[in-house]
Design an enzyme around this catalytic site. Structure first.
Site, short mmCIF file in Angstrom:
data_model
loop_
_atom_site.label_atom_id
_atom_site.label_comp_id
_atom_site.label_asym_id
_atom_site.label_seq_id
_atom_site.Cartn_x
_atom_site.Cartn_y
_atom_site.Cartn_z
N HIS A 153 0.86 -1.20 0.00
CA HIS A 153 0.00 0.00 0.00
C HIS A 153 0.89 1.23 0.00
CE1 HIS A 153 -3.14 2.82 1.23
NE2 HIS A 153 -3.99 1.89 0.82
N ASP B 244 -8.03 -5.31 -0.02
CA ASP B 244 -8.51 -6.13 -1.14
C ASP B 244 -8.18 -7.60 -0.99
OD1 ASP B 244 -7.63 -3.26 -2.76
OD2 ASP B 244 -9.66 -4.07 -2.90
C1 SDX Z 1 -6.24 0.14 -2.79
O1 SDX Z 1 -4.38 4.63 -1.85
C2 SDX Z 1 -5.34 4.01 -1.25
O2 SDX Z 1 -5.76 4.37 -0.16
C3 SDX Z 1 -5.93 2.83 -2.01
C4 SDX Z 1 -6.95 1.99 -1.26
C5 SDX Z 1 -8.21 2.77 -0.99
O3 SDX Z 1 -8.93 2.39 -0.06
O4 SDX Z 1 -8.50 3.71 -1.75
O5 SDX Z 1 -6.40 1.54 -0.05
C6 SDX Z 1 -7.38 0.78 -2.08
O6 SDX Z 1 -5.96 0.50 -3.89
C7 SDX Z 1 -5.41 -0.90 -2.06
C8 SDX Z 1 -4.18 -1.39 -2.90
C9 SDX Z 1 -4.67 -2.46 -3.86
N1 SDX Z 1 -3.62 -2.81 -4.84
C10 SDX Z 1 -2.99 -4.00 -4.82
O7 SDX Z 1 -3.18 -4.87 -3.96
C11 SDX Z 1 -2.04 -4.22 -6.00
C12 SDX Z 1 -0.70 -4.77 -5.47
N2 SDX Z 1 -0.05 -3.71 -4.69
C13 SDX Z 1 0.95 -2.91 -5.43
O8 SDX Z 1 0.63 -2.69 -6.77
C14 SDX Z 1 1.40 -1.69 -4.63
O9 SDX Z 1 1.63 -2.07 -3.34
C15 SDX Z 1 0.53 -0.45 -4.61
C16 SDX Z 1 0.12 -0.03 -5.97
C17 SDX Z 1 -0.68 -0.67 -3.77
C18 SDX Z 1 1.37 0.65 -3.98
O10 SDX Z 1 2.34 0.97 -4.95
P1 SDX Z 1 3.69 1.67 -4.49
O11 SDX Z 1 3.38 2.87 -3.70
O12 SDX Z 1 4.62 1.80 -5.64
O13 SDX Z 1 4.20 0.55 -3.56
P2 SDX Z 1 5.13 0.78 -2.34
O14 SDX Z 1 5.79 2.12 -2.37
O15 SDX Z 1 4.41 0.39 -1.11
O16 SDX Z 1 6.23 -0.30 -2.75
C19 SDX Z 1 7.40 -0.36 -2.06
C20 SDX Z 1 8.18 -1.42 -2.79
C21 SDX Z 1 8.33 -1.14 -4.28
O17 SDX Z 1 9.61 -1.68 -4.63
P3 SDX Z 1 10.83 -0.63 -4.88
O18 SDX Z 1 10.39 0.25 -6.01
O19 SDX Z 1 11.00 0.12 -3.58
O20 SDX Z 1 11.98 -1.54 -5.22
O21 SDX Z 1 7.51 -2.70 -2.72
C22 SDX Z 1 7.22 -3.17 -4.03
C23 SDX Z 1 7.28 -1.97 -4.97
O22 SDX Z 1 7.73 -2.42 -6.26
N3 SDX Z 1 5.85 -3.69 -3.98
C24 SDX Z 1 5.51 -4.95 -4.27
C25 SDX Z 1 4.13 -5.02 -4.02
N4 SDX Z 1 3.69 -3.83 -3.59
C26 SDX Z 1 4.75 -3.00 -3.58
N5 SDX Z 1 6.21 -6.01 -4.71
C27 SDX Z 1 5.51 -7.15 -4.91
N6 SDX Z 1 4.20 -7.31 -4.68
C28 SDX Z 1 3.47 -6.25 -4.24
N7 SDX Z 1 2.17 -6.40 -4.00
#
Ligand code: SDX
Length: 433
Positions: free
Chosen positions: A310, A368
C-alpha cells in the site's frame, strides 16, 4: 485552517537565495510546508511523481497513520465503526462531520431510501451494452449519464443542489450496480424496497428473482454492511483525487463520480480485489506459493502480489483485519467448511509475512486481500467486486467533492512538470529531414 506555527528555510545553493516557508500543523499526523510562494521567490517547482509526499488539500474527513495501521473517520476508528455503526450512519458522518442523533439518522435514512429508484428511461441505457460487458464499464457509463436526468442538482454553487446530488448518488449507486449485475445474468431488474436497510436492499436487488420470495440472510447483510463501511473513504487515494480534480473544473457531481469509478477500476487500485481472486486461482495450490513469491520479488517481472502492499500502510491495513474476521463468519454461516481459496490465502499471507523481501518493503495484506473471498462466498462473480467497492466509495468520493467545493482555498487543480523535452527549434520541411 490552523495558522503556521513554524517555518523551514530553503536555500538555493546555485544562487544563494534563501526563502522562509511557513509550516502548517494538522490536528494529528505530519505538518505541511506551504510551498505556494516557492516559485515566485525562487523560480523553482517541487517534484513529487504520484504526489506520494504532497498534501493536495486540507481535509477533516479521514485520517490514516500508515506506520501503525490506523484509519479514522471523523476521529472514530474503522474497527469501532465496522463493529458498531451502519453504512448510512458512516455516510452521514462523512457528509456532515458528526455522527447523527436519532432524529437526524431517521431523516437521513428516509431521504436516502426514498431516492433509491432510478428513472425508468435509464433501464434502456443497459440494453445498449453487450450482455458480457464488464459491470464497471456499465456503471461508469450510466453514472455519467445520470447528469442528463437531474438538471435540478448540477449547480455546484447551490448548497441545496449539492446535497440533493450527494444523496441521489449515494442512494442510486447500489440500484445501478445491481442492475449491471442483473443485466449480465439476463435476469430482470429488481426495484429497491423501502422496508430494507441499505445493505439488505443491495443484496435483494442483486439476488432476488421473481420466481420466488427472497429471504434476507442477517449474517450476509451484516457482512455487507461491514464491507461497505470498510470501503467508504480513504483520504486522497487515486480515485478520490480524480474526483477532486474533475470537480475542481466545475464539472457536475455525476460526471465527477463517473471519473472516480474509472480510476478505481485499475488493478493497482480498486480492481485489486478482482485481481486477488484471479491470482489465487492461478496459484491454485499451496505448493506453487514460493514460485509466485519469487516472481513478486523479481524486479524484472511486472507481477505484483495483488492484495499486498500500500502507498500509505507500512503495517497491517486495519480494514484487512476486520475483513479476515468477517470472512470466517460468512463462510461458517454458509457452511463452507474448507474453502480452498481461503486456505490458500491464509497460507499465502503466512508465507509472505515471513519473507524478507516483504518484511523489508513493509508489504502487508490490504483491504482487497480478503474482500474477494467473502464476496465470492456471497455469490458475487469476480467482475462485481470492484463495482461493490465503487458503491461504498461513492460516499467518500461525494463527501470529498463537497468538502472541496466548500473549501475557500480550492482552485482548479493544475499540477506543473519538469520539462525534459527539446528546447525550441525550427520546423524543417519533410524532404529535408
Ligand atoms: C487500494 O491509496 C489508497 O488508499 C488505495 C486503497 C483505498 O482504499 O483507496 O487503499 C485501495 O488501492 C489498495 C491497494 C490495492 N492494490 C494492490 O493490492 C495491488 C498490489 N499492490 C501494489 O501494486 C502496490 O503495493 C501499490 C500499488 C498498492 C502501492 O504501490 P507503491 O506505492 O509503488 O508501492 P510501495 O511504495 O508500497 O512499494 C514499495 C516497494 C516497491 O519496490 P521498490 O520500487 O521500492 O523496489 O515494494 C514493491 C514496490 O515495487 N511492492 C511490491 C508489491 N507492492 C509494492 N512487490 C511485490 N508485490 C506487491 N504487492
Amino acid at each position: 485552517m490552523a495558522k503556521p506555527t513554524n517555518t523551514v528555510t530553503f536555500t538555493d545553493n546555485s544562487t544563494g537565495k534563501t526563502v522562509e516557508l511557513p509550516v502548517i500543523p494538522g490536528t494529528i499526523g505530519p505538518d505541511v510546508v506551504d510551498i505556494r510562494t516557492l516559485y515566485s521567490e525562487t523560480g523553482l517547482f517541487t517534484f513529487d511523481p504520484g504526489f506520494g509526499m504532497t498534501a493536495s488539500c486540507k481535509s477533516d474527513l479521514t485520517y490514516i497513520d500508515g506506520e501503525v495501521g490506523q484509519l479514522l473517520h471523523g476521529g472514530y476508528s474503522i474497527s469501532e465503526l465496522a463493529e458498531k455503526s451502519d453504512f448510512l450512519e458512516v455516510a452521514y458522518l462523512l457528509l456532515h462531520g458528526e455522527l447523527p442523533n436519532s432524529q437526524e439518522k431517521q431523516e437521513f435514512d428516509y431521504a436516502i431510501t426514498h431516492h433509491t429508484m432510478v428513472h425508468e428511461q435509464l433501464h434502456t441505457f443497459f440494453r445498449g451494452f453487450r450482455r458480457d460487458a464488464h459491470p464497471m464499464a456499465i456503471l461508469c457509463g450510466v453514472t455519467g449519464a445520470l447528469s442528463a436526468f437531474y438538471h435540478d442538482s448540477t449547480d455546484i454553487n447551490d448548497p441545496q443542489q449539492r446535497m440533493i446530488a450527494s444523496r441521489r448518488l449515494i442512494a442510486k449507486m447500489p440500484t445501478l450496480a445491481a442492475m449491471a449485475y442483473k443485466y449480465s445474468l439476463g435476469q430482470p431488474f429488481n426495484y429497491p424496497r423501502n422496508n430494507l436497510t441499505y445493505a439488505e436492499n443491495f443484496l435483494q436487488m442483486c439476488f432476488a428473482v421473481p420466481a420466488q420470495d427472497y429471504e434476507i440472510n442477517p449474517v450476509l447483510a451484516d457482512a455487507m454492511n461491514k464491507i461497505l463501511i470498510l470501503h467508504a473513504d480513504h483520504e486522497q487515494n487515486a480515485s478520490t483525487s480524480t474526483v477532486r480534480l474533475a470537480g475542481s473544473s466545475g464539472a457536475n457531481p455525476f460526471a465527477c463520480i463517473a471519473a472516480g469509478i474509472a480510476a478505481l477500476w485499475g488493478p493497482a487500485h480498486g480492481g485489486a480485489n478482482e485481481a486477488v481472486l484471479t491470482m489465487l486461482n492461478e496459484i491454485g495450490d499451496r505448493s506453487r506459493i514460493p514460485e509466485f513469491i519469487k516472481r513478486a520479488r523479481d524486479k524484472n517481472d511486472p507481477f505484483r502480489l495483488f492484495g499486498f502492499g500500500h502507498r500509505v500502510y507500512k503495517n497491517f491495513d486495519p480494514r484487512a483485519k476486520v475483513m479476515r474476521d468477517s470472512c470466517h463468519e460468512v463462510l461458517n454461516n454458509l457452511g463452507i467448511k474448507n474453502e480452498p481459496l481461503l486456505d490458500l490465502a491464509m497460507e499465502l499471507e503466512d508465507i509472505a509475512l515471513k519473507d524478507e523481501y516483504f518484511i523489508e518493503k513493509k508489504l502487508y495484506p490490504n483491504v482487497d486481500f480478503y474482500s474477494g473471498i467473502i464476496l465470492k462466498a456471497m455469490g458475487f462473480p469476480t467482475s462485481m467486486f470492484t463495482v461493490l467497492f465503487a458503491v461504498a466509495r461513492t460516499v467518500g468520493w461525494i463527501s470529498q467533492w463537497k468538502e472541496m467545493i466548500e473549501d475557500p482555498l480550492q482552485r482548479i487543480g493544475r499540477p506543473r512538470q519538469l520539462y525534459i523535452g527539446p528546447a525550441e527549434r525550427s520546423y524543417t520541411p519533410v524532404d529535408e529531414r
